[in-house]
Design a protein around this motif. Structure first.
Motif, PDB file in Angstrom:
ATOM      1  N   GLN A 123       0.760  -1.154   0.083  1.00 47.01           N
ATOM      2  CA  GLN A 123      -0.119   0.032  -0.012  1.00 47.01           C
ATOM      3  C   GLN A 123       1.022   1.283  -0.045  1.00 47.01           C
ATOM      4  O   GLN A 123       0.555   2.211  -0.608  1.00 47.01           O
ATOM      5  N   ALA A 127       1.061   4.060  -3.009  1.00 50.00           N
ATOM      6  CA  ALA A 127       0.794   5.589  -2.783  1.00 50.00           C
ATOM      7  C   ALA A 127       2.034   6.422  -2.957  1.00 50.00           C
ATOM      8  O   ALA A 127       2.017   7.489  -2.761  1.00 50.00           O
ATOM      9  N   ARG A 129       4.997   6.568  -1.361  1.00 49.66           N
ATOM     10  CA  ARG A 129       5.535   6.625   0.003  1.00 49.66           C
ATOM     11  C   ARG A 129       6.679   5.947   0.181  1.00 49.66           C
ATOM     12  O   ARG A 129       6.529   4.865   0.998  1.00 49.66           O
ATOM     13  N   GLY A 348      -3.563   1.619  -2.417  1.00 48.62           N
ATOM     14  CA  GLY A 348      -2.613   2.498  -2.292  1.00 48.62           C
ATOM     15  C   GLY A 348      -2.597   3.596  -3.233  1.00 48.62           C
ATOM     16  O   GLY A 348      -2.782   4.892  -3.085  1.00 48.62           O
ATOM     17  N   GLU A 350      -5.320   4.621  -5.020  1.00 51.02           N
ATOM     18  CA  GLU A 350      -6.574   4.868  -4.962  1.00 51.02           C
ATOM     19  C   GLU A 350      -7.360   4.508  -6.345  1.00 51.02           C
ATOM     20  O   GLU A 350      -8.136   5.229  -6.971  1.00 51.02           O
ATOM     21  N   VAL A 489     -10.182   1.686  -0.245  1.00 53.19           N
ATOM     22  CA  VAL A 489      -9.433   2.688  -0.623  1.00 53.19           C
ATOM     23  C   VAL A 489      -9.147   3.767   0.339  1.00 53.19           C
ATOM     24  O   VAL A 489      -8.116   4.227   0.897  1.00 53.19           O
ATOM     25  N   LYS A 490     -10.228   3.838   1.115  1.00 51.17           N
ATOM     26  CA  LYS A 490     -10.154   4.906   2.316  1.00 51.17           C
ATOM     27  C   LYS A 490      -9.483   4.522   3.342  1.00 51.17           C
ATOM     28  O   LYS A 490      -8.611   4.925   4.201  1.00 51.17           O
ATOM     29  N   ARG A 493      -5.788   4.556   2.660  1.00 54.15           N
ATOM     30  CA  ARG A 493      -5.342   5.931   2.666  1.00 54.15           C
ATOM     31  C   ARG A 493      -5.187   6.584   4.072  1.00 54.15           C
ATOM     32  O   ARG A 493      -4.086   7.369   4.470  1.00 54.15           O
ATOM     33  N   LYS A 494      -6.053   6.253   4.993  1.00 53.42           N
ATOM     34  CA  LYS A 494      -6.237   6.715   6.353  1.00 53.42           C
ATOM     35  C   LYS A 494      -4.990   6.008   7.139  1.00 53.42           C
ATOM     36  O   LYS A 494      -4.052   6.733   7.544  1.00 53.42           O
ATOM     37  N   ASP A 497      -1.835   7.973   5.783  1.00 49.84           N
ATOM     38  CA  ASP A 497      -1.838   9.556   5.948  1.00 49.84           C
ATOM     39  C   ASP A 497      -1.318   9.540   7.703  1.00 49.84           C
ATOM     40  O   ASP A 497      -0.743  10.353   8.117  1.00 49.84           O
TER      41      ASP A 497
END
Length: 508
Positions: A123, A127, A129, A348, A350, A489-490, A493-494, A497
């Motif tokens: 993930q 994203a 990262r 990751g 989205e 997806v949310k 992301r959470k 983040d």
């Protein structure tokens, strides 16, 4: 709308940190193209499915084929030990079979805990990262190594434990000696599985395949030398297998730390890897339970066979069937690894439609392959056992068990892929509960009743095992079908983040 234009526009929104000319980054562009195709409402539904399948199959097999090779080679290393032991003698073959099943408890534990790296790194990589991947790798390796310490005690006292389980005394003693030679593998697993998942999360799988292939050749050559030239017997087989695993670990670690491909995901050793160890342990424990319960399930079948009336014949025939099943299972595990990477990367990044489409594509492809394997097995049912032994009675027993093995192979073509989807989404704890219910509340008790109470012997035990696997597969199919991919997806992301704020993983 011009599809190529949309792909370029989406790509420009997020430029990767690494060189876009690098071949390892090509999947990133194709992933975005897949999402745009699936979202293009102006195209007919069948056209979207066709175009999406063309893109996804390319991505899937690019990941799955090298991963399958890695797992086949790893399985081949275990199978080769049984082949060499089988040609030494019947008791040696039984000892290696029981020893392998007993030692695979720690294999499942380490592989399961390593799958936490697959979820988090996958993930994070999706994203972009990248700095998180190296920290996760080091943190996971530390946790797995610490868990390995008490496991050494467990395997040191394998002889009385095997006797307590009711295994024959002579075979238990020989198996305990074999297990003693495998103990250093525990810490090889701790490093191997974490680094392997680190590579898979970045769609880098071919180097692991090359390394594993070289390790298999090394193992076969050294085992032949120790058995037939030096005459070390079972201990020689065990020592060589341990050396081969450490060869994989050293080669893989050297590749990660020296290759420029990982200059953004591996930035060297960091004290930050010692932070959040307990949080990582709790999450990886859920992963371990999920994987362990799956892997131990089939090995319990072999241990139960040692309690049947004709335990020698039952052990030999079931061990051969489990070796064949395990070899076939490695193909499905390759798709498991591929789809966990695809799902976690897509979540990751989205891309909910791509995550869903990838999940069902991998499931269908793996099912078709497993069906072909089952048909090939039934066609060769009278001859396949002679790869392992020349005993005609064992060959007949294996032939009678092949229909059960064929059903198992088909189910194993579906279930591991769905478990891979669960790993990509981070559902390990839920699947662990499902595994407990299906395997250990339904499968094993029913198998014991049929095998011992109704005297169906090995066939009865295996029938119960198949029932548990079937129930689990149906549950995972339903859960995957009902998944809200936008919600997944949310969640991804959470998690990422909050990690960015606190610099530690949030694993809820």
């Amino acid at each position: 709308m011009d599809m190529s234009t949309e792909t370029v526009e989406r790509t420009d929104l997020r430029q990767p940190l690494v060189d876009p000319k690098n071949s390892e980054q090509k999947p990133q562009k194709e992933v975005r193209s897949l999402e745009s195709v699936l979202s293009e409402s102006s195209l007919p539904y069948r056209r979207r499915v066709y175009l999406g399948a063309c893109i996804e199959m390319k991505l899937l097999f690019r990941l799955a084929l090298p991963a399958i090779l890695v797992y086949l080679v790893n399985s081949g290393m275990s199978i080769s030990t049984r082949i060499f032991a089988g040609h030494i003698g019947g008791k040696e073959f039984a000892a290696v079979s029981i020893g392998t099943s007993y030692f695979n408890f720690v294999y499942g534990l380490m592989l399961g805990m390593g799958s936490a790296v697959e979820t988090l790194c996958g993930q994070a990589y999706g994203a972009q990262r990248y700095e998180m991947l190296g920290i996760y790798l080091q943190r996971a390796t530390i946790v797995l190594a610490l868990v390995g310490l008490p496991m050494t005690v467990f395997y040191t006292f394998s002889y009385p434990i095997l006797l307590l389980l009711g295994e024959p005394k002579t075979v238990s003693y020989m198996a305990s000696l074999y297990i003693a030679g495998l103990i250093p593998q525990i810490f090889a697993y701790a490093v191997n599985f974490t680094s392997q998942k680190f590579l898979q999360a970045q769609s880098v799988v071919a180097p692991s395949a090359y390394i594993s292939g070289a390790a298999l050749l090394l193992q076969v050559l050294l085992t032949w030398t120790t058995v037939y030239v030096v005459g070390m017997g079972l201990m020689g087989i065990a020592y060589v297998l341990t050396i081969s695993w450490w060869f994989i670990v050293l080669a893989q670690s050297l590749y990660i730390t020296t290759s420029p491909t990982f200059r953004h995901t591996w930035t060297g050793l960091s004290w930050r890897s010692f932070q959040g160890l307990w949080s990582f342990f709790k999450f990886s424990a859920g992963s371990a339970v999920m994987i362990c319960l799956e892997m131990w399930y089939s090995h319990i079948l072999v241990l139960l066979a040692g309690l049947l009336k004709d335990h020698a014949l039952s052990l030999d025939s079931l061990s051969i069937c489990m070796s064949i099943s395990g070899f076939s299972f490695m193909v499905s595990i390759g798709f498991n690894a591929a789809i966990s990477v695809r799902t976690s990367n897509e979540l990751g990044a989205e891309n909910p439609k791509s995550a869903m489409f990838a999940s069902w594509t991998a499931t269908f492809v793996s099912f078709v392959i497993s069906l072909a394997e089952a048909l090939a097995l039934m066609m060769s049912r009278d001859y396949v056992s002679y790869i392992f032994t020349s005993d005609a009675d064992v060959a007949k027993a294996v032939s009678e068990l092949c229909p059960f093995l064929a059903v198992t192979i088909i189910l194993n073509g579906i279930q591991p892929v769905l478990s891979g989807v669960a790993v990509g989404c981070g559902w390990q704890t839920f699947v662990a509960y499902v595994n407990v219910g299906c395997y250990y509340i339904v499968g094993i008790p029913v198998g014991c009743i049929l095998g011992f109470t109704f005297d169906f012997q090995a066939k009865g035990i295996w029938t119960g095992m198949i029932g548990g696997t079937l129930l689990q597969t149906l549950i995972l199919l339903y859960v995957t079908y009902r998944t809200d991919w936008d919600k997944e997806v949310k969640k991804a992301r959470k998690r990422l983040d909050i990690w960015e704020d606190k610099k530690e993983p949030v694993l809820t």
